[in-house]
Design a protein around this motif. Structure first.
Motif, PDB file in Angstrom:
ATOM      1  N   VAL A 131       0.819  -1.207   0.000  1.00  0.00           N
ATOM      2  CA  VAL A 131       0.000   0.000   0.000  1.00  0.00           C
ATOM      3  C   VAL A 131       0.859   1.266   0.000  1.00  0.00           C
ATOM      4  O   VAL A 131       0.340   2.372   0.145  1.00  0.00           O
ATOM      5  CB  VAL A 131      -0.956   0.033   1.221  1.00  0.00           C
ATOM      6  CG1 VAL A 131      -1.931  -1.118   1.164  1.00  0.00           C
ATOM      7  CG2 VAL A 131      -0.181   0.033   2.522  1.00  0.00           C
ATOM      8  N   ARG A 132       2.164   1.111  -0.164  1.00  0.00           N
ATOM      9  CA  ARG A 132       3.028   2.289  -0.151  1.00  0.00           C
ATOM     10  C   ARG A 132       2.657   3.315  -1.217  1.00  0.00           C
ATOM     11  O   ARG A 132       2.632   4.516  -0.933  1.00  0.00           O
ATOM     12  CB  ARG A 132       4.496   1.869  -0.281  1.00  0.00           C
ATOM     13  CG  ARG A 132       5.076   1.303   1.007  1.00  0.00           C
ATOM     14  CD  ARG A 132       6.484   0.788   0.806  1.00  0.00           C
ATOM     15  NE  ARG A 132       6.502  -0.398  -0.051  1.00  0.00           N
ATOM     16  CZ  ARG A 132       7.600  -0.956  -0.529  1.00  0.00           C
ATOM     17  NH1 ARG A 132       8.779  -0.427  -0.251  1.00  0.00           N
ATOM     18  NH2 ARG A 132       7.542  -2.041  -1.266  1.00  0.00           N
ATOM     19  N   PRO A 133       2.335   2.893  -2.450  1.00  0.00           N
ATOM     20  CA  PRO A 133       1.929   3.898  -3.448  1.00  0.00           C
ATOM     21  C   PRO A 133       0.667   4.645  -3.035  1.00  0.00           C
ATOM     22  O   PRO A 133       0.560   5.852  -3.257  1.00  0.00           O
ATOM     23  CB  PRO A 133       1.699   3.058  -4.709  1.00  0.00           C
ATOM     24  CG  PRO A 133       2.552   1.844  -4.521  1.00  0.00           C
ATOM     25  CD  PRO A 133       2.494   1.547  -3.058  1.00  0.00           C
ATOM     26  N   ALA A 134      -0.280   3.944  -2.428  1.00  0.00           N
ATOM     27  CA  ALA A 134      -1.520   4.592  -1.998  1.00  0.00           C
ATOM     28  C   ALA A 134      -1.239   5.604  -0.888  1.00  0.00           C
ATOM     29  O   ALA A 134      -1.768   6.728  -0.892  1.00  0.00           O
ATOM     30  CB  ALA A 134      -2.524   3.549  -1.516  1.00  0.00           C
ATOM     31  N   LEU A 135      -0.396   5.223   0.067  1.00  0.00           N
ATOM     32  CA  LEU A 135      -0.061   6.138   1.154  1.00  0.00           C
ATOM     33  C   LEU A 135       0.705   7.351   0.627  1.00  0.00           C
ATOM     34  O   LEU A 135       0.482   8.486   1.056  1.00  0.00           O
ATOM     35  CB  LEU A 135       0.761   5.414   2.219  1.00  0.00           C
ATOM     36  CG  LEU A 135       0.037   4.307   2.989  1.00  0.00           C
ATOM     37  CD1 LEU A 135       0.983   3.641   3.972  1.00  0.00           C
ATOM     38  CD2 LEU A 135      -1.183   4.847   3.710  1.00  0.00           C
TER      39      LEU A 135
END
Length: 268
Positions: A131-135
Motif C-alpha cells: 500500500v506504499r503507493p496509496a499512502l
C-alpha cells in the motif's frame, strides 16, 4: 512479514518531516493569495477572488496555494462543473478523484476518528498487498499524515476538514460497515481501550456489544477515580440497555454512585 513491510515503508519516499505552520494573519493571507493568483492566473486576478481564498483557507498557506492552483486553472472541456469556491469543495473533489483502493484506505482512516496504526488499518481494510503507493498518493495530496510509533506507523487525516470531506461521501450503510470492521479489528487485536470499542460498536448499531464495552469503560474510569467520566459512561450504558430491567437497575445504582463521587448529588 509485517515488520519487513514497515521497515520498507519507513524508507520509502513518503517518509517525511512534519513542520507545523501557524495560520497567517488575515492581511498576510490576502497578500499571499493575490501574489499566487497573479503568478498562476493573471487574467483571473481580482480582489474579490483573492479575499475569498484568503478567508476560506483560514490562513493556512498550504490551502491557499491549493485553492489558487485548482480554482484559477482553466477548466478542461467535459470536466464536471466545479463546486463553489470553498475549501470544502476543493477537498470534496480531491477525495472523489482518488483511485478506488486509495480512497478505501482513506475512508478507513477517516472513520477511525483518531490516529490508527498501519497494522490496524490493513487488518480493517482486509489488505495484505503493497500500500506504499496509496499512502504516498495521500501524503502528496495533503490528506494524510504519518508518524512513526515504535515498530509501526500511525496514520491520521491531515486535519478535520480533510476527514469531513471523506465522511461526507459515505452513506449510512457504508459508515456502519466501516465502524463494524474497525471494532472487530480492535477487538481481535486485544489492545484497544473499551471506550474506543464502545464507540465503534455503537456507530455500527451493535448495541449489545456497545453496551458491554461502555460498562467496561465506566468501570475502568471508576477504578482510576475519574468519577465524572465513569458517570458519563454509566449514563450512556443506561440509555443503551433497554431489554434487561435487572441490569438497568444495577447500572442506575452505579450511575448514582458515580454522580455522588463526582460531587453532582443534585443529579442523582
Amino acid at each position: 512479514p509485517l515488520s519487513e513491510f514497515l521497515r520498507k515503508l519507513k524508507g520509502c519516499t513518503c517518509g517525511h518531516e512534519t513542520i507545523e505552520l501557524a495560520a497567517l494573519l488575515p492581511g498576510d493571507a490576502l497578500e499571499l493569495s493575490e501574489r499566487l493568483l497573479a503568478r498562476h492566473s493573471p487574467d483571473q486576478t481580482s480582489p474579490k477572488l483573492a479575499q475569498t481564498i484568503a478567508s476560506e483557507s483560514l490562513g493556512n498557506p498550504l490551502y491557499i496555494h491549493e485553492m489558487v492552483r485548482f480554482f484559477a486553472r482553466p477548466q478542461p472541456p467535459g470536466e464536471p462543473a466545479r463546486p463553489a469556491l470553498t475549501l470544502a469543495g476543493l477537498l470534496h473533489i480531491r477525495v472523489a478523484q482518488l483511485p478506488e483502493d486509495t480512497r478505501y484506505l482513506m475512508e478507513i482512516i477517516a472513520v477511525a476518528g483518531r490516529p490508527i496504526t498501519l497494522t490496524h488499518t490493513l487488518a480493517a481494510a482486509g489488505l495484505d498487498g503493497d500500500v506504499r503507493p496509496a499512502l504516498q498518493h495521500l501524503v502528496n495530496a495533503e490528506l494524510l499524515s504519518l508518524n512513526d510509533v515504535d515498530d509501526d506507523q500511525e496514520l491520521a487525516c491531515s486535519d478535520e476538514k480533510a476527514r469531513s470531506a471523506v465522511l461526507a461521501q459515505l452513506d449510512g450503510h457504508a459508515l456502519r460497515g466501516f465502524h463494524e470492521r474497525l471494532a472487530h479489528t480492535y477487538e481481535q487485536a486485544g489492545d484497544a481501550n473499551p471506550e474506543r470499542l464502545a464507540f465503534h460498536y455503537r456507530a455500527a448499531r451493535e448495541f449489545e456489544l456497545a453496551n458491554r464495552y461502555t460498562v467496561a469503560a465506566a468501570d475502568l474510569a471508576w477504578a482510576r477515580h475519574d468519577f465524572a467520566q465513569a458517570a458519563r459512561h454509566y449514563a450512556t450504558a443506561v440509555e443503551l440497555n433497554t431489554l434487561d430491567p435487572e441490569v438497568s437497575h444495577e447500572l442506575r445504582l452505579k450511575l448514582a454512585r458515580a454522580l455522588q463521587a463526582a460531587g453532582r448529588d443534585q443529579e442523582v
